[in-house]
Write an enzyme that holds these catalytic residues in place. Structure first.
Site, PDB file in Angstrom:
ATOM      1  N   HIS A 162       0.819  -1.207   0.000  1.00 20.10           N
ATOM      2  CA  HIS A 162       0.000   0.000   0.000  1.00 20.10           C
ATOM      3  C   HIS A 162       0.853   1.257   0.000  1.00 20.10           C
ATOM      4  CE1 HIS A 162      -3.332   2.619   1.907  1.00 20.10           C
ATOM      5  NE2 HIS A 162      -3.597   2.452   0.632  1.00 20.10           N
ATOM      6  N   GLU A 178       3.776   3.408  -1.349  1.00 16.28           N
ATOM      7  CA  GLU A 178       4.563   3.459  -2.585  1.00 16.28           C
ATOM      8  C   GLU A 178       6.061   3.592  -2.305  1.00 16.28           C
ATOM      9  OE1 GLU A 178       4.026   8.284  -3.367  1.00 16.28           O
ATOM     10  OE2 GLU A 178       3.368   6.829  -4.869  1.00 16.28           O
ATOM     11  N   LYS A 216       0.499  -4.389  12.984  1.00 18.00           N
ATOM     12  CA  LYS A 216       1.070  -5.250  14.029  1.00 18.00           C
ATOM     13  C   LYS A 216       1.419  -4.512  15.321  1.00 18.00           C
ATOM     14  CE  LYS A 216       5.750  -4.683  12.210  1.00 18.00           C
ATOM     15  NZ  LYS A 216       6.964  -5.349  11.733  1.00 18.00           N
ATOM     16  N   ILE A 262       1.150 -14.918   7.327  1.00 18.04           N
ATOM     17  CA  ILE A 262       2.133 -14.625   8.373  1.00 18.04           C
ATOM     18  C   ILE A 262       1.365 -14.184   9.619  1.00 18.04           C
ATOM     19  CG2 ILE A 262       4.189 -13.335   9.013  1.00 18.04           C
ATOM     20  CD1 ILE A 262       4.513 -15.033   6.497  1.00 18.04           C
ATOM     21  N   LYS A 306       1.160 -13.393  19.269  1.00 15.76           N
ATOM     22  CA  LYS A 306       0.136 -12.630  19.988  1.00 15.76           C
ATOM     23  C   LYS A 306      -1.266 -13.135  19.685  1.00 15.76           C
ATOM     24  CE  LYS A 306       3.090  -8.573  20.307  1.00 15.76           C
ATOM     25  NZ  LYS A 306       4.290  -9.338  19.900  1.00 15.76           N
ATOM     26  N   SER A 325      12.768  -5.232  13.348  1.00 19.46           N
ATOM     27  CA  SER A 325      11.653  -4.918  12.454  1.00 19.46           C
ATOM     28  C   SER A 325      11.060  -3.565  12.818  1.00 19.46           C
ATOM     29  CB  SER A 325      10.577  -6.000  12.540  1.00 19.46           C
ATOM     30  OG  SER A 325      10.020  -6.048  13.834  1.00 19.46           O
ATOM     31  N   THR A 328       8.751  -1.416  29.844  1.00 19.30           N
ATOM     32  CA  THR A 328       7.416  -1.382  30.456  1.00 19.30           C
ATOM     33  C   THR A 328       7.369  -2.059  31.816  1.00 19.30           C
ATOM     34  OG1 THR A 328       6.844  -3.371  29.192  1.00 19.30           O
ATOM     35  CG2 THR A 328       6.214  -1.240  28.252  1.00 19.30           C
ATOM     36  N   GLU A 357      -0.951  -5.385  26.207  1.00 21.54           N
ATOM     37  CA  GLU A 357       0.284  -6.156  26.341  1.00 21.54           C
ATOM     38  C   GLU A 357       0.162  -7.225  27.424  1.00 21.54           C
ATOM     39  OE1 GLU A 357       4.160  -3.609  24.982  1.00 21.54           O
ATOM     40  OE2 GLU A 357       3.458  -3.360  27.035  1.00 21.54           O
TER      41      GLU A 357
END
Length: 607
Positions: free
Chosen positions: A308, A310, A363, A401, A405, A446, A467, A537
């Site tokens: 999506h 470009e 994600k 993929i 989670k 990533s 966290t 989380e």
């Protein structure tokens, strides 16, 4: 100095040294061999001419003596020996007498004088350069072939800033020995003591075949010192010639958390990919782009990059363009929105891929908590559109993929990924296309992952925000995850959820500490701040529920989950009515359905 001048100087030097060797030979032997002036001049001319001929034959005058080593010494030995033998034969032919003693002494003197003249060149140059430049004392871990190669490169490269002063090796047979004049000082356990005792500024890990676990152990020992720790390039980069052995790099978190690579079933993957059309959705993302890189090595006929954004699609297209052109792989870039069903169907119908890898997804957990409608549109509706289009065009294999989670999800992101798994399991039971899902945890580096965030915080001087002190996650490198996804697709029979072995989970706070130390900073200087668990989380992630557990690996690092139920009517209700629900109700509905906490007719799917 020009080459002709340099050669003339060396030839004149050799002539003088040859004369000296004959005179010293005569002097040492004494009257044992009567020598007339005519005979002496004849022997001198023959020896000099023989030396010149052999020198040109062995290219003695073209060697760079500033970098002389054993090879040059062997060449000098051959030249002197052959010229002495030739001279002794000439003497015997003319006088029918031969003094082995005289020629043996002359041979030794000539070898010593010429050899010394050459190696003094290197010694004086080494002394001169080392006197000008203060080098950093360097300890090399690994006294094997790679370690000695590193040492030789550093010793020969006078412009290098590192000066090797010894090796570390756990092999007791090597300890107390010297390699290239450098001692093996001890084992890994002694690194801290040796660094302090010898005032070492740099440590180079020179073991290309080192396992990740062993590398981590060595690095932890290095962290106890103040020396900078580096590592030689990866084995695959050395083999392919991308880099040389002395191009050291900093140790990266991927080196410490990644696992040893698994050998893929190349034949099976080639059957599924080579010479065929492959389409990757989300091809500009972290996983999608790496999938495209890996797939291009298997020589598909056509590789379709669908995305999506470009800019990201343009980036991966430019990266792969030359590679694909050389290998006659047709590279096609498509900008399309997964939520546009007609557009997706048209794209798939046009290119008719044999395999689709569906990597496109939202994600980011906290962002999807705040925008559950977008998670539904992209992760559920987008997946359904691509999967249905694949079924209509009779695509051979569709690989989703997914994520860890999706197991007992507490977040919108995890719930939508779990519902996407249910959809493709249902379609597998009703379609000619083979539908499978591949589930794995976090990938190192990533987009949106914690590592880039930590690096930015460290660059700014800290603190690093974590966290919760007990937060743990599974990690895998992007290339490994992509390779195993391709392998799982090749193993697909239909309806499976493949689970990639993520190894041991890692505490996020330990990851933060490693990154701080890898950056050359102290944990106390940067600091770590705990901010609290974010919406959606969990403290730890799972890869399988109790109902899905299937302990046997079907391929190294790849498991298959047992079949579970599919709530198709309820999923369709969410797709049709999500816009009418407020965000709180939508989140509750998604999480409940993904965790099977609704009363509904169960559509069973067998794997």
């Amino acid at each position: 100095m020009t080459y002709p001048k340099r050669m003339a100087l060396l030839m004149l030097l050799d002539c003088l040294l040859t004369m000296m060797s004959l005179l010293m030979g005569q002097l040492i032997v004494g009257n044992h061999l009567p020598m007339t002036p005519t005979r002496w001049i004849l022997l001198f001319c023959v020896l000099v001419v023989g030396h010149y001929l052999m020198s040109f034959g062995y290219r003695l005058y073209k060697k760079a003596w500033a970098y002389a080593s054993i090879g040059e010494l062997v060449a000098i030995l051959k030249i002197v020996t052959l010229s002495i033998v030739a001279t002794s034969l000439v003497q015997w032919l003319f006088t029918h007498r031969l003094s082995l003693r005289f020629f043996a002494v002359t041979w030794m003197v000539q070898l010593f004088l010429i050899g010394t003249s050459r190696f003094l060149w290197r010694i004086s140059r080494d002394t001169y350069i080392q006197g000008r430049k203060q080098k950093q004392r360097t300890l090399i871990i690994g006294a094997g072939s790679a370690g000695t190669m590193v040492a030789r490169q550093l010793l020969n490269n006078k412009g290098a800033e590192l000066q090797p002063m010894g090796f570390i090796d756990d092999d007791h047979k090597k300890q107390r020995l010297h390699f290239l004049g450098l001692p093996v000082l001890g084992g890994v356990a002694a690194i801290e003591t040796i660094v302090e005792h010898y005032d070492v500024q740099n440590v180079v890990i020179a073991i290309p075949s080192l396992s990740r676990k062993k590398l981590n152990a060595i690095f932890q020992e290095c962290l106890k010192t103040k020396a900078k720790t580096q590592i030689i390039p990866r084995l695959e980069d050395l083999v392919t010639g991308k880099v040389s052995v002395n191009q050291f790099r900093d140790v990266e978190v991927e080196d410490l958390l990644g696992r040893d690579p698994v050998e893929l079933d190349m034949a099976k993957i080639s059957d599924d990919v080579t010479g065929k059309t492959v389409l990757v959705t989300g091809a500009g993302g972290s996983i999608g782009s790496e999938l495209c890189r890996q797939l291009s090595h298997f020589q598909p006929k056509r590789l379709v990059l669908l995305g999506h954004g470009e800019n990201s699609i343009y980036s991966i297209e430019m990266e792969l363009k030359d590679y694909c052109m050389k290998r006659e792989i047709e590279l096609v870039s498509v900008i399309a929105d997964l939520q546009d069903r007609q557009r997706i169907e048209a794209v798939i119908a046009t290119y008719r891929p044999h395999v689709i890898y569906h990597a496109a997804a939202h994600k980011h957990v906290p962002l999807m908590e705040a925008n559950p409608e977008e998670a539904v549109k992209n992760n559920i509706i987008g997946t359904l559109n691509v999967a249905r289009a694949a079924s209509l065009s009779k695509v051979e294999t569709f690989v989703l993929i997914s994520s860890d989670k999706a197991v007992k999800p507490t977040s919108v992101m995890g719930a939508t990924k779990r519902l996407a798994e249910m959809l493709i399991q249902h379609l597998d039971a009703t379609s000619q296309t083979t539908f499978v899902a591949v589930r794995f945890g976090n990938v190192l580096g990533s987009r949106g992952s914690v590592i880039p965030l930590f690096k930015k915080q460290i660059e700014k001087g800290g603190p690093v925000t974590v966290t919760h002190p007990d937060m743990i996650r599974y990690f895998m490198t992007i290339p490994e995850a992509s390779r195993l996804v391709i392998q799982a697709g090749a193993l697909a029979k239909g309806g499976e959820i493949f689970i990639l072995d993520m190894g041991e989970p890692v505490k996020i706070v330990d990851l933060a500490k490693n990154l701080i130390q890898l950056s050359g900073n102290q944990i106390e200087e940067i600091g770590i701040t705990y901010t609290g668990v974010r919406p959606g989380e969990k403290l730890f992630e799972e890869l399988l529920t109790e109902e899905e557990v299937h302990e046997e690996q079907i391929f190294p690092k790849i498991y298959i989950g047992k079949a579970t139920g599919v709530y198709l009517p309820e999923i369709e209700q969410i797709i049709g009515g999500y816009a009418a629900l407020d965000q709180t109700a939508l989140k509750e509905r998604l999480v409940q359905l993904a965790n099977h906490k609704v009363s509904a007719s169960l559509v069973s799917v067998s794997s």
